[in-house]
Design a protein around this motif. Sequence first.
Motif, PDB file in Angstrom:
ATOM      1  N   ASP A 240     -46.041  -8.937  14.865  1.00 44.73           N
ATOM      2  CA  ASP A 240     -45.467 -10.272  15.046  1.00 44.73           C
ATOM      3  C   ASP A 240     -44.760 -10.416  16.387  1.00 44.73           C
ATOM      4  OD1 ASP A 240     -42.878  -9.057  14.687  1.00 44.73           O
ATOM      5  OD2 ASP A 240     -43.127  -9.248  12.524  1.00 44.73           O
ATOM      6  N   THR A 241     -44.518  -9.279  17.056  1.00 44.65           N
ATOM      7  CA  THR A 241     -43.800  -9.287  18.329  1.00 44.65           C
ATOM      8  C   THR A 241     -44.439  -8.287  19.281  1.00 44.65           C
ATOM      9  OG1 THR A 241     -41.704  -9.803  17.218  1.00 44.65           O
ATOM     10  CG2 THR A 241     -41.560  -8.908  19.445  1.00 44.65           C
ATOM     11  N   ALA A 242     -44.475  -8.622  20.563  1.00 38.62           N
ATOM     12  CA  ALA A 242     -44.956  -7.679  21.577  1.00 38.62           C
ATOM     13  C   ALA A 242     -44.059  -7.774  22.799  1.00 38.62           C
ATOM     14  CB  ALA A 242     -46.404  -7.982  21.964  1.00 38.62           C
ATOM     15  N   GLU A 243     -43.519  -6.638  23.204  1.00 42.17           N
ATOM     16  CA  GLU A 243     -42.747  -6.545  24.439  1.00 42.17           C
ATOM     17  C   GLU A 243     -43.598  -5.821  25.472  1.00 42.17           C
ATOM     18  OE1 GLU A 243     -39.881  -7.530  25.625  1.00 42.17           O
ATOM     19  OE2 GLU A 243     -38.942  -8.466  23.862  1.00 42.17           O
ATOM     20  N   ASN A 268     -42.895 -11.093  24.507  1.00 43.57           N
ATOM     21  CA  ASN A 268     -41.726 -10.999  25.371  1.00 43.57           C
ATOM     22  C   ASN A 268     -40.600 -11.976  25.008  1.00 43.57           C
ATOM     23  OD1 ASN A 268     -42.949  -8.975  26.853  1.00 43.57           O
ATOM     24  ND2 ASN A 268     -43.741 -10.366  28.407  1.00 43.57           N
ATOM     25  N   PRO A 269     -40.143 -11.954  23.753  1.00 42.08           N
ATOM     26  CA  PRO A 269     -39.036 -12.845  23.382  1.00 42.08           C
ATOM     27  C   PRO A 269     -37.746 -12.540  24.140  1.00 42.08           C
ATOM     28  CG  PRO A 269     -39.451 -11.235  21.647  1.00 42.08           C
ATOM     29  CD  PRO A 269     -40.588 -11.124  22.619  1.00 42.08           C
ATOM     30  N   GLU A 289     -35.812  -3.342  23.339  1.00 37.60           N
ATOM     31  CA  GLU A 289     -35.762  -4.753  22.943  1.00 37.60           C
ATOM     32  C   GLU A 289     -36.587  -4.992  21.683  1.00 37.60           C
ATOM     33  OE1 GLU A 289     -33.883  -6.989  23.999  1.00 37.60           O
ATOM     34  OE2 GLU A 289     -33.323  -6.601  26.072  1.00 37.60           O
ATOM     35  N   ALA A 290     -37.749  -4.336  21.578  1.00 37.53           N
ATOM     36  CA  ALA A 290     -38.560  -4.470  20.369  1.00 37.53           C
ATOM     37  C   ALA A 290     -37.816  -3.915  19.162  1.00 37.53           C
ATOM     38  CB  ALA A 290     -39.899  -3.756  20.560  1.00 37.53           C
ATOM     39  N   ALA A 291     -37.158  -2.769  19.344  1.00 35.43           N
ATOM     40  CA  ALA A 291     -36.393  -2.166  18.246  1.00 35.43           C
ATOM     41  C   ALA A 291     -35.209  -3.039  17.854  1.00 35.43           C
ATOM     42  CB  ALA A 291     -35.912  -0.772  18.661  1.00 35.43           C
ATOM     43  N   SER A 299     -37.973  -9.385  13.501  1.00 34.88           N
ATOM     44  CA  SER A 299     -39.336  -8.863  13.545  1.00 34.88           C
ATOM     45  C   SER A 299     -39.510  -7.836  12.449  1.00 34.88           C
ATOM     46  CB  SER A 299     -39.618  -8.232  14.914  1.00 34.88           C
ATOM     47  OG  SER A 299     -40.885  -7.587  14.930  1.00 34.88           O
ATOM     48  N   ASP A 300     -40.740  -7.750  11.915  1.00 32.25           N
ATOM     49  CA  ASP A 300     -41.055  -6.742  10.908  1.00 32.25           C
ATOM     50  C   ASP A 300     -41.974  -5.654  11.453  1.00 32.25           C
ATOM     51  OD1 ASP A 300     -39.600  -7.902   8.765  1.00 32.25           O
ATOM     52  OD2 ASP A 300     -41.184  -9.378   8.508  1.00 32.25           O
ATOM     53  N   ARG A 301     -42.863  -6.044  12.377  1.00 35.92           N
ATOM     54  CA  ARG A 301     -43.784  -5.072  12.988  1.00 35.92           C
ATOM     55  C   ARG A 301     -43.971  -5.460  14.449  1.00 35.92           C
ATOM     56  NH1 ARG A 301     -49.479  -3.298  13.302  1.00 35.92           N
ATOM     57  NH2 ARG A 301     -49.539  -1.074  12.748  1.00 35.92           N
ATOM     58  N   ALA A 302     -43.477  -4.632  15.338  1.00 37.47           N
ATOM     59  CA  ALA A 302     -43.468  -4.961  16.757  1.00 37.47           C
ATOM     60  C   ALA A 302     -44.239  -3.925  17.564  1.00 37.47           C
ATOM     61  CB  ALA A 302     -42.034  -5.049  17.278  1.00 37.47           C
ATOM     62  N   LEU A 303     -44.822  -4.396  18.646  1.00 35.53           N
ATOM     63  CA  LEU A 303     -45.516  -3.530  19.595  1.00 35.53           C
ATOM     64  C   LEU A 303     -44.710  -3.494  20.882  1.00 35.53           C
ATOM     65  CD1 LEU A 303     -49.291  -3.493  20.443  1.00 35.53           C
ATOM     66  CD2 LEU A 303     -47.639  -3.870  22.273  1.00 35.53           C
ATOM     67  N   ALA A 304     -44.549  -2.299  21.451  1.00 32.86           N
ATOM     68  CA  ALA A 304     -43.849  -2.160  22.725  1.00 32.86           C
ATOM     69  C   ALA A 304     -44.748  -1.420  23.701  1.00 32.86           C
ATOM     70  CB  ALA A 304     -42.535  -1.415  22.541  1.00 32.86           C
TER      71      ALA A 304
END
Length: 333
Positions: A240-243, A268-269, A289-291, A299-304
Amino acid sequence: MTPRDVAVVAFARSAHHGPADGLSEAEMLLPVLHDALDQAGLAPGEADFTCSGSSDYLAGRPFSFTLALDGVGAWPPVAESHVEMDGAWALYEAWVKILTGQADTALVYAHGKPSSGDLRDVLTRQLDPYYVAPLWPDPASLAALQTRALLDAGLIDAGLTDEATPDAPPAPGAPAVTDGAAAVVLAAGATARRMCARPAWIRGIDHRIESHALGLRDLTDSPSTRLAAERAGAFDAPVDTAELHTACAAQEAVLRRALRLDGTVTVNPSGGTPATDPVMAAGLIRLGEAAARIHRGASDRALAHATSGPCLQQNLVAVLEGEPAAEPEGART
Protein backbone atom coordinates in the motif's frame (compact mmCIF):
# COMPACT_ATOMS: atom_id res chain seq x y z
CA MET A 1 18.04 -22.89 12.70
CA THR A 2 14.55 -21.56 13.38
CA PRO A 3 13.85 -18.40 11.33
CA ARG A 4 13.64 -15.22 13.39
CA ASP A 5 11.26 -12.31 12.94
CA VAL A 6 13.13 -9.01 12.80
CA ALA A 7 11.51 -5.56 12.90
CA VAL A 8 12.34 -1.89 12.75
CA VAL A 9 11.20 -0.54 16.12
CA ALA A 10 12.53 3.05 16.02
CA PHE A 11 13.55 5.67 13.46
CA ALA A 12 15.02 9.15 13.72
CA ARG A 13 16.62 11.59 11.28
CA SER A 14 18.22 15.00 11.38
CA ALA A 15 16.30 18.07 10.27
CA HIS A 16 19.06 19.81 8.32
CA HIS A 17 18.13 21.50 5.04
CA GLY A 18 21.65 22.27 3.87
CA PRO A 19 25.17 22.37 5.30
CA ALA A 20 25.53 21.65 9.02
CA ASP A 21 27.98 24.49 9.55
CA GLY A 22 30.05 24.33 12.72
CA LEU A 23 29.10 20.72 13.55
CA SER A 24 31.37 17.70 13.38
CA GLU A 25 29.97 14.38 12.16
CA ALA A 26 29.73 13.16 15.76
CA GLU A 27 27.90 16.32 16.88
CA MET A 28 25.50 16.05 13.93
CA LEU A 29 24.84 12.39 14.71
CA LEU A 30 24.47 12.52 18.51
CA PRO A 31 20.88 13.85 18.82
CA VAL A 32 19.66 11.46 16.12
CA LEU A 33 21.15 8.47 17.92
CA HIS A 34 19.67 9.52 21.25
CA ASP A 35 16.24 9.99 19.67
CA ALA A 36 16.21 6.50 18.13
CA LEU A 37 17.57 4.82 21.28
CA ASP A 38 15.07 6.65 23.49
CA GLN A 39 12.20 5.45 21.30
CA ALA A 40 13.40 1.85 21.73
CA GLY A 41 14.11 2.25 25.45
CA LEU A 42 17.81 1.49 25.04
CA ALA A 43 20.74 3.19 26.73
CA PRO A 44 23.83 4.15 24.69
CA GLY A 45 25.97 1.06 24.14
CA GLU A 46 23.14 -1.29 25.15
CA ALA A 47 22.33 -2.56 21.63
CA ASP A 48 23.87 -5.97 20.94
CA PHE A 49 25.28 -4.83 17.59
CA THR A 50 26.01 -1.48 15.96
CA CYS A 51 26.44 -0.96 12.22
CA SER A 52 26.97 2.27 10.30
CA GLY A 53 27.09 3.50 6.73
CA SER A 54 29.10 6.49 5.51
CA SER A 55 31.89 7.45 3.12
CA ASP A 56 35.42 8.50 3.95
CA TYR A 57 35.56 10.27 0.59
CA LEU A 58 33.01 12.83 1.81
CA ALA A 59 35.10 13.63 4.88
CA GLY A 60 38.34 13.62 2.92
CA ARG A 61 40.21 11.45 5.42
CA PRO A 62 40.62 7.70 6.04
CA PHE A 63 38.62 5.92 8.75
CA SER A 64 36.53 9.02 9.39
CA PHE A 65 33.68 6.79 10.55
CA THR A 66 35.66 5.93 13.70
CA LEU A 67 35.36 9.56 14.84
CA ALA A 68 31.57 9.28 14.67
CA LEU A 69 31.73 6.49 17.24
CA ASP A 70 32.21 9.22 19.83
CA GLY A 71 28.49 9.87 19.37
CA VAL A 72 27.66 6.18 19.86
CA GLY A 73 29.69 5.61 23.00
CA ALA A 74 32.39 3.07 22.21
CA TRP A 75 33.55 2.50 25.79
CA PRO A 76 33.08 -0.05 27.19
CA PRO A 77 33.80 -1.69 23.78
CA VAL A 78 30.81 -2.45 21.57
CA ALA A 79 30.29 -4.97 18.75
CA GLU A 80 30.53 -2.65 15.75
CA SER A 81 30.80 -2.78 11.97
CA HIS A 82 30.81 -0.30 9.10
CA VAL A 83 29.94 -0.32 5.40
CA GLU A 84 31.28 2.22 2.89
CA MET A 85 27.75 2.54 1.52
CA ASP A 86 24.41 4.14 2.19
CA GLY A 87 23.06 3.18 5.60
CA ALA A 88 20.44 0.92 3.98
CA TRP A 89 23.24 -1.60 3.42
CA ALA A 90 24.28 -1.28 7.05
CA LEU A 91 20.69 -2.20 7.95
CA TYR A 92 21.01 -5.28 5.75
CA GLU A 93 24.16 -6.37 7.62
CA ALA A 94 22.48 -5.83 10.99
CA TRP A 95 19.42 -7.78 9.82
CA VAL A 96 21.65 -10.73 8.90
CA LYS A 97 23.40 -10.48 12.28
CA ILE A 98 20.09 -10.79 14.11
CA LEU A 99 18.85 -13.59 11.83
CA THR A 100 21.91 -15.67 12.71
CA GLY A 101 21.13 -15.32 16.41
CA GLN A 102 24.28 -13.34 17.20
CA ALA A 103 22.21 -10.36 18.37
CA ASP A 104 18.69 -9.54 19.51
CA THR A 105 18.94 -5.78 19.02
CA ALA A 106 20.93 -3.58 16.64
CA LEU A 107 21.54 0.13 16.23
CA VAL A 108 21.95 1.17 12.60
CA TYR A 109 22.95 4.67 11.61
CA ALA A 110 24.24 6.63 8.64
CA HIS A 111 25.67 10.09 8.17
CA GLY A 112 27.07 12.28 5.44
CA LYS A 113 28.70 15.70 5.46
CA PRO A 114 29.29 16.46 1.77
CA SER A 115 29.65 20.17 2.53
CA SER A 116 33.21 19.34 3.63
CA GLY A 117 34.26 19.14 -0.02
CA ASP A 118 32.99 19.31 -3.58
CA LEU A 119 30.27 16.66 -3.90
CA ARG A 120 30.35 16.82 -7.70
CA ASP A 121 33.99 15.81 -7.73
CA VAL A 122 33.71 13.26 -4.92
CA LEU A 123 30.93 11.27 -6.61
CA THR A 124 33.02 10.76 -9.75
CA ARG A 125 35.17 8.36 -7.67
CA GLN A 126 32.39 5.76 -7.76
CA LEU A 127 32.50 5.63 -11.57
CA ASP A 128 34.38 3.21 -13.81
CA PRO A 129 38.01 4.24 -13.17
CA TYR A 130 39.27 3.59 -16.71
CA TYR A 131 36.73 5.08 -19.09
CA VAL A 132 34.25 7.28 -17.22
CA ALA A 133 35.85 8.70 -14.06
CA PRO A 134 38.68 10.45 -16.00
CA LEU A 135 35.98 12.52 -17.73
CA TRP A 136 34.76 13.83 -14.32
CA PRO A 137 31.03 13.75 -15.12
CA ASP A 138 29.08 15.29 -12.24
CA PRO A 139 25.76 13.95 -10.89
CA ALA A 140 23.74 16.47 -12.92
CA SER A 141 25.41 15.29 -16.14
CA LEU A 142 24.66 11.64 -15.35
CA ALA A 143 21.08 12.53 -14.44
CA ALA A 144 20.78 14.29 -17.79
CA LEU A 145 22.01 11.19 -19.65
CA GLN A 146 19.40 9.01 -17.98
CA THR A 147 16.67 11.61 -18.41
CA ARG A 148 17.50 11.97 -22.11
CA ALA A 149 17.25 8.19 -22.56
CA LEU A 150 13.83 8.19 -20.85
CA LEU A 151 12.63 11.08 -23.01
CA ASP A 152 13.79 9.37 -26.21
CA ALA A 153 12.00 6.18 -25.14
CA GLY A 154 8.79 8.13 -24.50
CA LEU A 155 8.69 7.07 -20.84
CA ILE A 156 8.60 10.61 -19.44
CA ASP A 157 7.31 13.92 -20.75
CA ALA A 158 9.58 16.95 -21.01
CA GLY A 159 6.72 19.16 -19.88
CA LEU A 160 6.17 17.38 -16.56
CA THR A 161 6.04 19.38 -13.35
CA ASP A 162 7.40 18.34 -9.96
CA GLU A 163 3.96 17.07 -9.02
CA ALA A 164 4.00 13.33 -9.74
CA THR A 165 1.15 10.90 -10.41
CA PRO A 166 1.30 7.13 -11.04
CA ASP A 167 1.37 7.76 -14.79
CA ALA A 168 3.42 10.96 -14.65
CA PRO A 169 6.67 10.95 -12.68
CA PRO A 170 8.30 14.20 -11.71
CA ALA A 171 10.49 16.26 -14.01
CA PRO A 172 14.27 15.79 -14.21
CA GLY A 173 16.40 17.18 -11.41
CA ALA A 174 19.41 16.46 -9.19
CA PRO A 175 19.85 16.66 -5.40
CA ALA A 176 21.58 19.56 -3.68
CA VAL A 177 24.33 19.36 -1.09
CA THR A 178 22.84 18.46 2.30
CA ASP A 179 24.45 17.27 5.51
CA GLY A 180 22.58 14.96 7.83
CA ALA A 181 22.14 11.66 9.62
CA ALA A 182 19.57 8.96 10.32
CA ALA A 183 19.27 6.01 12.69
CA VAL A 184 17.03 2.99 13.19
CA VAL A 185 16.83 0.28 15.83
CA LEU A 186 16.18 -3.33 14.87
CA ALA A 187 14.97 -6.00 17.25
CA ALA A 188 13.88 -9.63 17.13
CA GLY A 189 10.64 -11.32 18.13
CA ALA A 190 9.31 -10.62 21.60
CA THR A 191 11.98 -7.96 22.15
CA ALA A 192 10.60 -5.98 19.23
CA ARG A 193 7.05 -6.24 20.55
CA ARG A 194 8.19 -4.99 23.94
CA MET A 195 9.95 -1.98 22.43
CA CYS A 196 7.30 -0.90 19.93
CA ALA A 197 3.49 -0.96 19.97
CA ARG A 198 3.38 -1.87 16.26
CA PRO A 199 6.74 -3.11 14.94
CA ALA A 200 7.53 -2.90 11.22
CA TRP A 201 8.48 -6.51 10.47
CA ILE A 202 11.03 -7.03 7.71
CA ARG A 203 9.40 -9.79 5.66
CA GLY A 204 12.06 -9.74 2.96
CA ILE A 205 15.11 -7.78 1.89
CA ASP A 206 17.50 -8.19 -1.02
CA HIS A 207 20.01 -6.14 -2.98
CA ARG A 208 21.47 -6.54 -6.48
CA ILE A 209 24.06 -4.78 -8.63
CA GLU A 210 24.32 -3.99 -12.32
CA SER A 211 27.30 -3.43 -14.60
CA HIS A 212 29.78 -0.76 -13.59
CA ALA A 213 29.96 0.38 -17.22
CA LEU A 214 27.12 2.76 -18.13
CA GLY A 215 27.39 1.78 -21.80
CA LEU A 216 26.48 -1.83 -20.99
CA ARG A 217 23.21 -0.88 -19.32
CA ASP A 218 19.77 0.21 -20.49
CA LEU A 219 19.31 3.40 -18.49
CA THR A 220 15.53 3.28 -19.01
CA ASP A 221 15.18 0.05 -17.02
CA SER A 222 16.43 -1.38 -13.72
CA PRO A 223 16.59 -5.20 -13.77
CA SER A 224 18.52 -5.23 -10.48
CA THR A 225 15.63 -3.43 -8.74
CA ARG A 226 13.15 -5.86 -10.25
CA LEU A 227 15.19 -8.90 -9.17
CA ALA A 228 15.76 -7.53 -5.65
CA ALA A 229 12.02 -6.90 -5.31
CA GLU A 230 11.22 -10.40 -6.51
CA ARG A 231 13.67 -12.00 -4.07
CA ALA A 232 12.37 -9.82 -1.22
CA GLY A 233 8.81 -11.00 -1.88
CA ALA A 234 7.48 -7.64 -3.03
CA PHE A 235 5.35 -9.23 -5.75
CA ASP A 236 3.87 -11.93 -3.51
CA ALA A 237 1.12 -9.61 -2.25
CA PRO A 238 0.04 -5.99 -2.87
CA VAL A 239 1.82 -3.15 -1.05
CA ASP A 240 0.00 0.00 0.00
CA THR A 241 3.05 2.25 0.36
CA ALA A 242 6.36 2.64 -1.48
CA GLU A 243 9.27 4.83 -0.43
CA LEU A 244 11.65 5.25 -3.38
CA HIS A 245 15.22 6.52 -3.27
CA THR A 246 16.12 8.45 -6.41
CA ALA A 247 19.25 10.40 -7.25
CA CYS A 248 17.27 12.43 -9.79
CA ALA A 249 13.55 12.93 -10.26
CA ALA A 250 13.32 11.10 -13.60
CA GLN A 251 14.45 7.83 -11.98
CA GLU A 252 11.04 7.50 -10.37
CA ALA A 253 9.64 6.45 -13.77
CA VAL A 254 12.20 3.63 -13.94
CA LEU A 255 11.45 2.43 -10.42
CA ARG A 256 7.66 2.56 -10.79
CA ARG A 257 7.85 0.20 -13.77
CA ALA A 258 10.45 -2.13 -12.22
CA LEU A 259 8.45 -2.39 -8.98
CA ARG A 260 5.04 -2.63 -10.70
CA LEU A 261 3.59 0.29 -8.78
CA ASP A 262 0.12 1.33 -9.88
CA GLY A 263 -2.41 3.92 -8.77
CA THR A 264 -3.38 1.91 -5.69
CA VAL A 265 0.05 2.45 -4.08
CA THR A 266 0.88 5.60 -2.15
CA VAL A 267 4.34 6.53 -3.45
CA ASN A 268 6.71 8.62 -1.33
CA PRO A 269 4.18 9.92 1.22
CA SER A 270 7.12 11.37 3.18
CA GLY A 271 8.10 13.50 0.19
CA GLY A 272 10.53 11.04 -1.36
CA THR A 273 14.13 12.05 -1.92
CA PRO A 274 14.02 15.84 -1.94
CA ALA A 275 17.05 18.11 -1.95
CA THR A 276 17.16 17.82 1.85
CA ASP A 277 18.05 14.12 1.96
CA PRO A 278 21.72 13.65 2.95
CA VAL A 279 24.13 11.59 0.88
CA MET A 280 24.84 8.17 2.48
CA ALA A 281 21.73 8.40 4.68
CA ALA A 282 18.98 8.91 2.08
CA GLY A 283 18.39 5.18 1.48
CA LEU A 284 18.22 4.41 5.21
CA ILE A 285 15.75 7.28 5.53
CA ARG A 286 13.49 5.65 2.94
CA LEU A 287 13.42 2.44 5.00
CA GLY A 288 12.89 4.42 8.18
CA GLU A 289 10.02 6.44 6.72
CA ALA A 290 8.30 3.27 5.49
CA ALA A 291 8.69 1.70 8.94
CA ALA A 292 7.44 4.84 10.70
CA ARG A 293 4.31 4.77 8.56
CA ILE A 294 3.64 1.22 9.77
CA HIS A 295 4.33 2.27 13.36
CA ARG A 296 1.64 4.96 13.04
CA GLY A 297 -0.87 2.55 11.52
CA ALA A 298 -0.92 4.44 8.20
CA SER A 299 0.41 1.40 6.30
CA ASP A 300 0.06 -2.37 6.59
CA ARG A 301 2.52 -3.53 3.91
CA ALA A 302 5.18 -1.15 2.65
CA LEU A 303 8.02 -1.36 0.16
CA ALA A 304 11.25 0.56 0.70
CA HIS A 305 13.95 1.09 -1.92
CA ALA A 306 17.52 2.36 -1.67
CA THR A 307 20.10 2.92 -4.39
CA SER A 308 23.82 3.57 -4.65
CA GLY A 309 26.09 4.39 -7.54
CA PRO A 310 25.37 6.15 -10.84
CA CYS A 311 22.02 5.79 -12.62
CA LEU A 312 20.54 3.15 -10.27
CA GLN A 313 23.61 0.88 -10.39
CA GLN A 314 23.00 -0.86 -7.05
CA ASN A 315 19.54 -1.34 -5.60
CA LEU A 316 18.11 -2.66 -2.34
CA VAL A 317 14.44 -3.49 -1.77
CA ALA A 318 12.79 -4.33 1.55
CA VAL A 319 9.23 -5.35 2.35
CA LEU A 320 7.88 -4.34 5.77
CA GLU A 321 4.60 -5.37 7.36
CA GLY A 322 2.64 -4.44 10.44
CA GLU A 323 0.56 -6.90 12.41
CA PRO A 324 -3.20 -6.64 11.91
CA ALA A 325 -4.99 -4.59 14.52
CA ALA A 326 -6.73 -6.72 17.14
CA GLU A 327 -10.49 -6.84 16.84
CA PRO A 328 -12.34 -5.38 19.83
CA GLU A 329 -14.14 -7.85 22.06
CA GLY A 330 -17.63 -8.63 20.88
CA ALA A 331 -16.83 -7.62 17.28
CA ARG A 332 -17.51 -11.16 16.06
CA THR A 333 -20.90 -12.78 16.31
